[in-house]
Design a protein around this motif. Structure first.
Motif, PDB file in Angstrom:
ATOM      1  N   ALA A 144      -1.654   2.073   5.036  1.00 52.41           N
ATOM      2  CA  ALA A 144      -0.868   0.865   5.328  1.00 52.41           C
ATOM      3  C   ALA A 144      -0.801   0.613   6.830  1.00 52.41           C
ATOM      4  CB  ALA A 144       0.537   0.996   4.743  1.00 52.41           C
ATOM      5  N   LYS A 159     -11.889   0.392  -1.634  1.00 52.11           N
ATOM      6  CA  LYS A 159     -11.548   1.324  -0.560  1.00 52.11           C
ATOM      7  C   LYS A 159     -12.706   2.289  -0.358  1.00 52.11           C
ATOM      8  CE  LYS A 159      -6.558   1.529  -1.214  1.00 52.11           C
ATOM      9  NZ  LYS A 159      -5.442   2.423  -1.519  1.00 52.11           N
ATOM     10  N   GLU A 210       0.858  -1.189   0.000  1.00 51.23           N
ATOM     11  CA  GLU A 210       0.000   0.000   0.000  1.00 51.23           C
ATOM     12  C   GLU A 210       0.888   1.230   0.000  1.00 51.23           C
ATOM     13  OE1 GLU A 210      -2.346   2.726  -0.203  1.00 51.23           O
ATOM     14  OE2 GLU A 210      -3.600   0.972   0.166  1.00 51.23           O
ATOM     15  N   ASP A 238      -2.543  -2.994  -2.993  1.00 52.02           N
ATOM     16  CA  ASP A 238      -3.111  -1.771  -3.550  1.00 52.02           C
ATOM     17  C   ASP A 238      -2.834  -1.799  -5.054  1.00 52.02           C
ATOM     18  OD1 ASP A 238      -4.091   0.764  -4.018  1.00 52.02           O
ATOM     19  OD2 ASP A 238      -2.463   1.798  -2.992  1.00 52.02           O
TER      20      ASP A 238
END
Length: 119
Positions: A18, A103, A12, A57
């Motif tokens: 993170a 997200k 990430e 990610d």
């Protein structure tokens, strides 16, 4: 949490996201590998570390994606989940069978996902 999934790799590029993921997963009893915020570091870890599952990610900034990390993990038989703010159809390298989480993430989302993944 499943007994077989213990070591979770986080890739990430947003450091706050993170560390939030690290805190959530450690609170659930998982050991964290990483987090990696740069592609080169993530690729090295994906090739060599003992990992049970990874959260990747999609967009790692500067035009880089986690696609090479996913390919390495796939070749090693390590399950992974893409995390992104994009819609699935906006990402051209995601396979139909790949798991994608949208997200922003929550601890509940992470926990549910970890119970659904077969290592």
């Amino acid at each position: 949490m499943t007994d077989s999934v213990r070591r979770v790799f986080i890739v990430e590029d947003e450091i706050m996201v993170a560390f939030e993921m690290v805190d959530l997963l450690e609170d659930m009893g998982f050991e964290i590998v990483g987090p990696s915020i740069h592609l080169e570091d993530a690729e090295a870890i994906a090739r060599k570390q003992d990992i049970d599952i990874a959260f990747l990610d999609v967009n790692l900034g500067s035009g880089q994606t986690s696609q090479p990390v996913a390919e390495t993990l796939r070749s090693r038989g390590i399950p992974f989940v893409f995390i992104t703010a994009y819609n699935r159809d906006q990402i051209d390298f995601i396979d139909s069978g790949d798991k994608v989480l949208k997200k922003p993430l929550s601890g509940d989302m992470l926990a549910r996902t970890l119970t659904q993944i077969e290592p």
